[in-house]
Design an enzyme around this catalytic site. Sequence first.
Site, PDB file in Angstrom:
ATOM      1  N   ASP A   1      67.226  19.475   6.915  1.00 27.12           N
ATOM      2  CA  ASP A   1      66.707  19.576   5.551  1.00 27.12           C
ATOM      3  C   ASP A   1      67.797  20.086   4.611  1.00 27.12           C
ATOM      4  OD1 ASP A   1      64.794  19.323   3.556  1.00 27.12           O
ATOM      5  OD2 ASP A   1      63.959  21.320   3.883  1.00 27.12           O
TER       6      ASP A   1
ATOM      7  N   GLY B   1      57.853  28.605  -2.509  1.00 27.39           N
ATOM      8  CA  GLY B   1      57.715  27.198  -2.179  1.00 27.39           C
ATOM      9  C   GLY B   1      56.257  26.871  -1.955  1.00 27.39           C
TER      10      GLY B   1
ATOM     11  N   LYS C   1      60.993  36.580   3.853  1.00 23.22           N
ATOM     12  CA  LYS C   1      60.194  35.365   3.684  1.00 23.22           C
ATOM     13  C   LYS C   1      58.808  35.629   4.264  1.00 23.22           C
ATOM     14  CE  LYS C   1      62.077  31.326   3.882  1.00 23.22           C
ATOM     15  NZ  LYS C   1      62.680  30.030   4.292  1.00 23.22           N
TER      16      LYS C   1
ATOM     17  N   VAL D   1      59.578  34.226  -1.094  1.00 24.16           N
ATOM     18  CA  VAL D   1      60.742  35.007  -0.688  1.00 24.16           C
ATOM     19  C   VAL D   1      60.848  36.202  -1.626  1.00 24.16           C
ATOM     20  CG1 VAL D   1      63.226  35.014  -0.270  1.00 24.16           C
ATOM     21  CG2 VAL D   1      61.905  32.923   0.148  1.00 24.16           C
TER      22      VAL D   1
ATOM     23  N   ILE E   1      61.658  36.576  -5.495  1.00 23.56           N
ATOM     24  CA  ILE E   1      62.848  35.858  -5.947  1.00 23.56           C
ATOM     25  C   ILE E   1      62.774  34.360  -5.681  1.00 23.56           C
ATOM     26  CG2 ILE E   1      64.388  37.852  -5.802  1.00 23.56           C
ATOM     27  CD1 ILE E   1      65.299  36.893  -3.068  1.00 23.56           C
ATOM     28  N   GLY E   2      61.702  33.921  -5.035  1.00 24.40           N
ATOM     29  CA  GLY E   2      61.558  32.495  -4.774  1.00 24.40           C
ATOM     30  C   GLY E   2      60.200  32.179  -4.202  1.00 24.40           C
TER      31      GLY E   2
END
Length: 356
Positions: A129, A20, A41, A25, A17-18
Amino acid sequence: MPAPNQRVSEYILVEKIGAGSFGEVWKAHHHVWTDRLVAIKIPIDPQYVRNLQREGAAIHGLHHPNIVRALGFDPYADPPYLAMEYVPGSSLRPLIKRREISPAQTVDLMKQVLRGLGYAHDQGMVHRDVKPENILIHEQCGSDGYGGEGCVKVTDFGLGKAATSTAVGSILYSASVHGAGAAEIAGTLDYMAPEQRGGGEIDKRADLYACGVVLYELLTGERPAGTDLPSDINPKSPKWLDEVFKRSYSRLDKRYASAQEFIAALEAGAGGRLPPVPNVPPIPNIGMPTGGNVPPPVPVMDRTACPHCRQAVAGDDNFCMHCGVQLVTHVRRCQKCGAYPDPRDRYCILCGEGLA
């Protein structure tokens, strides 16, 4: 590399779903309670394990409706993982791009972000962040509004540290600015307070500066640049939100001292009251407009009210943000970028130009 149906400790991966620069993730099921969804993660770069350890340690003890909750953590598993609360929906970024959030919704949304950060700050943690990608919006919020408890959740405390720490090197500890993560790092820098970009000591006010940038984006669809205020770009944005933004996006000593103070300003403005004005020293030579029916001047010792409209102003404002009257005899401006610097500044806070 992680794959669907792969088992990671007590979890079964479902779909990615994600992703970086340093990790992925995945949505996953707990293999005992198969109806329980979590977000896992997983690092794809060995150096990212250090970030995972930091994030797991940072959020392990944080229990708040506006912070993504940690459910399981093992940096020594194969693969290492951090299991977190699954939030169906998306980050704040797509909503900003679609420009579908009104100023009133912006206030509700920012209050939730600030409540989560305020709780983390009270626990001695600075996020460091804060940006739209790290603010998750539950899918039900589109119909139910942004005021419901737990609608908005702050995530990704991977750079989080105890309050009052030094800063910018942590952004770069697992990759070079010339590597694959350079664009992501550059985007993060847009949200960093001046003292953070300079590598100085930071505290919770660095997160509040980043919240000011997010507030500006929600109101305008853009990041702050030059001297434009939100209402200059979006006429539907009320003037009082300009004042809230200015205090968050300002030098350290003029910024909100806490998330609670930031929230109080949002609630005061939304309720038709003026946001609290910072207690700053007065400046001399307040001028009066000429012509027309002008009210009697405010006493010299009172520098919190405009002499024309009597609305609240900061002691070092050049202009009244409510009626536009010039408050000083000589307006000081940066010759390079046109910004209006603080009377005490020796260098422009926006472009760094030396000031006369």
